[in-house]
Design a protein around this motif. Structure first.
Motif, PDB file in Angstrom:
ATOM      1  N   ASN A  30       0.601  -1.073   0.134  1.00 53.25           N
ATOM      2  CA  ASN A  30      -0.200   0.016  -0.065  1.00 53.25           C
ATOM      3  C   ASN A  30       1.387   1.148   0.017  1.00 53.25           C
ATOM      4  OD1 ASN A  30      -2.714  -0.894   0.020  1.00 53.25           O
ATOM      5  ND2 ASN A  30      -2.866  -1.616   2.738  1.00 53.25           N
ATOM      6  N   ARG A  31       1.877   1.024   1.095  1.00 57.07           N
ATOM      7  CA  ARG A  31       2.639   2.316   1.232  1.00 57.07           C
ATOM      8  C   ARG A  31       3.664   3.043  -0.151  1.00 57.07           C
ATOM      9  NH1 ARG A  31       3.191   7.401   3.191  1.00 57.07           N
ATOM     10  NH2 ARG A  31       5.217   8.107   3.431  1.00 57.07           N
ATOM     11  N   TYR A  32       4.170   1.686  -0.851  1.00 54.22           N
ATOM     12  CA  TYR A  32       4.592   1.644  -1.668  1.00 54.22           C
ATOM     13  C   TYR A  32       3.867   2.653  -3.056  1.00 54.22           C
ATOM     14  CZ  TYR A  32       7.061  -0.162  -6.516  1.00 54.22           C
ATOM     15  OH  TYR A  32       7.782   0.158  -7.531  1.00 54.22           O
ATOM     16  N   ILE A  33       2.540   1.803  -3.177  1.00 56.13           N
ATOM     17  CA  ILE A  33       1.818   2.570  -4.468  1.00 56.13           C
ATOM     18  C   ILE A  33       1.727   3.557  -4.388  1.00 56.13           C
ATOM     19  CG2 ILE A  33      -0.672   2.289  -5.190  1.00 56.13           C
ATOM     20  CD1 ILE A  33       1.639  -0.176  -6.164  1.00 56.13           C
ATOM     21  N   GLU A  34       1.304   4.051  -3.293  1.00 60.13           N
ATOM     22  CA  GLU A  34       1.019   5.269  -2.819  1.00 60.13           C
ATOM     23  C   GLU A  34       2.037   6.683  -2.942  1.00 60.13           C
ATOM     24  OE1 GLU A  34      -0.614   8.110   1.405  1.00 60.13           O
ATOM     25  OE2 GLU A  34       0.026   5.592   1.683  1.00 60.13           O
ATOM     26  N   GLU A  35       3.271   5.952  -2.609  1.00 57.20           N
ATOM     27  CA  GLU A  35       4.543   6.729  -3.435  1.00 57.20           C
ATOM     28  C   GLU A  35       4.728   6.817  -4.369  1.00 57.20           C
ATOM     29  OE1 GLU A  35       6.681   8.122  -0.416  1.00 57.20           O
ATOM     30  OE2 GLU A  35       5.391   7.847   0.750  1.00 57.20           O
ATOM     31  N   LEU A  36       4.009   5.499  -5.341  1.00 56.54           N
ATOM     32  CA  LEU A  36       4.968   5.759  -6.974  1.00 56.54           C
ATOM     33  C   LEU A  36       3.296   7.081  -7.265  1.00 56.54           C
ATOM     34  CD1 LEU A  36       4.787   2.321  -7.372  1.00 56.54           C
ATOM     35  CD2 LEU A  36       6.876   3.688  -7.855  1.00 56.54           C
ATOM     36  N   VAL A  37       1.997   7.239  -6.506  1.00 51.52           N
ATOM     37  CA  VAL A  37       1.284   7.717  -7.558  1.00 51.52           C
ATOM     38  C   VAL A  37       2.074   9.506  -6.937  1.00 51.52           C
ATOM     39  CG1 VAL A  37      -0.861   8.542  -7.211  1.00 51.52           C
ATOM     40  CG2 VAL A  37       0.021   6.185  -7.374  1.00 51.52           C
ATOM     41  N   LYS A  38       2.474   9.166  -5.408  1.00 45.10           N
ATOM     42  CA  LYS A  38       3.186  11.225  -5.236  1.00 45.10           C
ATOM     43  C   LYS A  38       3.747  11.385  -5.940  1.00 45.10           C
ATOM     44  CE  LYS A  38       1.317  11.117  -0.169  1.00 45.10           C
ATOM     45  NZ  LYS A  38       1.799  10.730   0.694  1.00 45.10           N
ATOM     46  N   GLN A  39       4.813  10.468  -6.163  1.00 43.81           N
ATOM     47  CA  GLN A  39       6.104  10.680  -7.866  1.00 43.81           C
ATOM     48  C   GLN A  39       5.590  11.206  -8.385  1.00 43.81           C
ATOM     49  OE1 GLN A  39       8.622   7.094  -7.455  1.00 43.81           O
ATOM     50  NE2 GLN A  39       9.521   8.023  -5.180  1.00 43.81           N
ATOM     51  N   ASP A  40       4.595  10.576  -8.435  1.00 45.11           N
ATOM     52  CA  ASP A  40       4.116  10.783 -10.692  1.00 45.11           C
ATOM     53  C   ASP A  40       3.207  11.842 -10.704  1.00 45.11           C
ATOM     54  OD1 ASP A  40       3.588  10.232 -13.344  1.00 45.11           O
ATOM     55  OD2 ASP A  40       1.578   9.567 -12.319  1.00 45.11           O
ATOM     56  N   ALA A  41       2.576  12.486  -9.423  1.00 47.40           N
ATOM     57  CA  ALA A  41       2.176  13.514  -9.395  1.00 47.40           C
ATOM     58  C   ALA A  41       3.125  14.818  -8.778  1.00 47.40           C
ATOM     59  CB  ALA A  41       0.904  13.290  -8.422  1.00 47.40           C
ATOM     60  N   GLY A  42       4.136  14.214  -8.507  1.00 44.13           N
ATOM     61  CA  GLY A  42       4.485  15.632  -8.401  1.00 44.13           C
ATOM     62  C   GLY A  42       5.218  15.968  -7.165  1.00 44.13           C
ATOM     63  N   GLU A  43       4.189  15.294  -6.293  1.00 45.18           N
ATOM     64  CA  GLU A  43       4.202  16.228  -4.831  1.00 45.18           C
ATOM     65  C   GLU A  43       5.938  16.209  -4.441  1.00 45.18           C
ATOM     66  OE1 GLU A  43       2.008  14.746  -1.054  1.00 45.18           O
ATOM     67  OE2 GLU A  43       0.769  14.599  -2.859  1.00 45.18           O
ATOM     68  N   VAL A  44       6.297  14.611  -4.302  1.00 42.71           N
ATOM     69  CA  VAL A  44       7.538  14.412  -3.189  1.00 42.71           C
ATOM     70  C   VAL A  44       8.495  15.454  -4.530  1.00 42.71           C
ATOM     71  CG1 VAL A  44       9.279  12.990  -3.658  1.00 42.71           C
ATOM     72  CG2 VAL A  44       6.958  12.190  -3.017  1.00 42.71           C
ATOM     73  N   GLY A  45       8.844  15.444  -5.599  1.00 37.71           N
ATOM     74  CA  GLY A  45      10.184  16.563  -6.028  1.00 37.71           C
ATOM     75  C   GLY A  45       9.500  18.450  -5.976  1.00 37.71           C
ATOM     76  N   HIS A  46       8.080  18.132  -5.571  1.00 37.98           N
ATOM     77  CA  HIS A  46       7.901  20.124  -5.479  1.00 37.98           C
ATOM     78  C   HIS A  46       8.502  19.922  -4.117  1.00 37.98           C
ATOM     79  CE1 HIS A  46       5.996  23.329  -5.116  1.00 37.98           C
ATOM     80  NE2 HIS A  46       5.097  23.545  -4.209  1.00 37.98           N
ATOM     81  N   THR A  47       7.941  19.510  -2.861  1.00 42.48           N
ATOM     82  CA  THR A  47       8.244  19.161  -1.415  1.00 42.48           C
ATOM     83  C   THR A  47       9.942  19.669  -1.693  1.00 42.48           C
ATOM     84  OG1 THR A  47       6.569  18.113  -1.142  1.00 42.48           O
ATOM     85  CG2 THR A  47       8.407  18.221   0.967  1.00 42.48           C
ATOM     86  N   PHE A  48      10.700  18.990  -2.106  1.00 43.26           N
ATOM     87  CA  PHE A  48      12.346  18.737  -1.799  1.00 43.26           C
ATOM     88  C   PHE A  48      12.447  19.691  -3.159  1.00 43.26           C
ATOM     89  CE2 PHE A  48      16.064  18.637  -4.845  1.00 43.26           C
ATOM     90  CZ  PHE A  48      16.645  18.237  -3.704  1.00 43.26           C
TER      91      PHE A  48
END
Length: 85
Positions: A30-48
């Motif tokens: 579940n967490r892995y899929i959630e992280e993939l979706v966040k990365q794809d949506a740009g949320e992780v990159g934007h935070t960085f």
């Protein structure tokens, strides 16, 4: 944030790949899929990028002192190659 259940169907090879990748990373599927979706949506990159910009603001004077005033500001010349200035 409340969680919502999402059911998806994938072939067995994809499901096994997700299980293995999650296991390698020490997280649930579940967490892995959630992280993939966040990365794809740009949320992780934007935070960085926001964190990096904040860091640069906080330490701008330290960088200027270390590297000189010609390196101040938003100017970017791209990566340097060895043996060039």
């Amino acid at each position: 944030m409340p969680k919502t259940q999402l059911n998806v169907r994938v072939d067995e090879a994809t499901a096994e790949a997700a299980r293995q990748r999650a296991l390698q990373r020490g997280m649930s599927v579940n967490r892995y899929i959630e992280e993939l979706v966040k990365q794809d949506a740009g949320e992780v990159g934007h935070t960085f990028v926001e964190a990096a910009a904040d860091f640069m603001k906080q330490y701008e004077s330290v960088f200027a002192e270390e590297f000189g005033p010609e390196r101040e500001g938003p100017r970017h010349e791209g990566p340097r190659r060895e043996g060039t200035r």
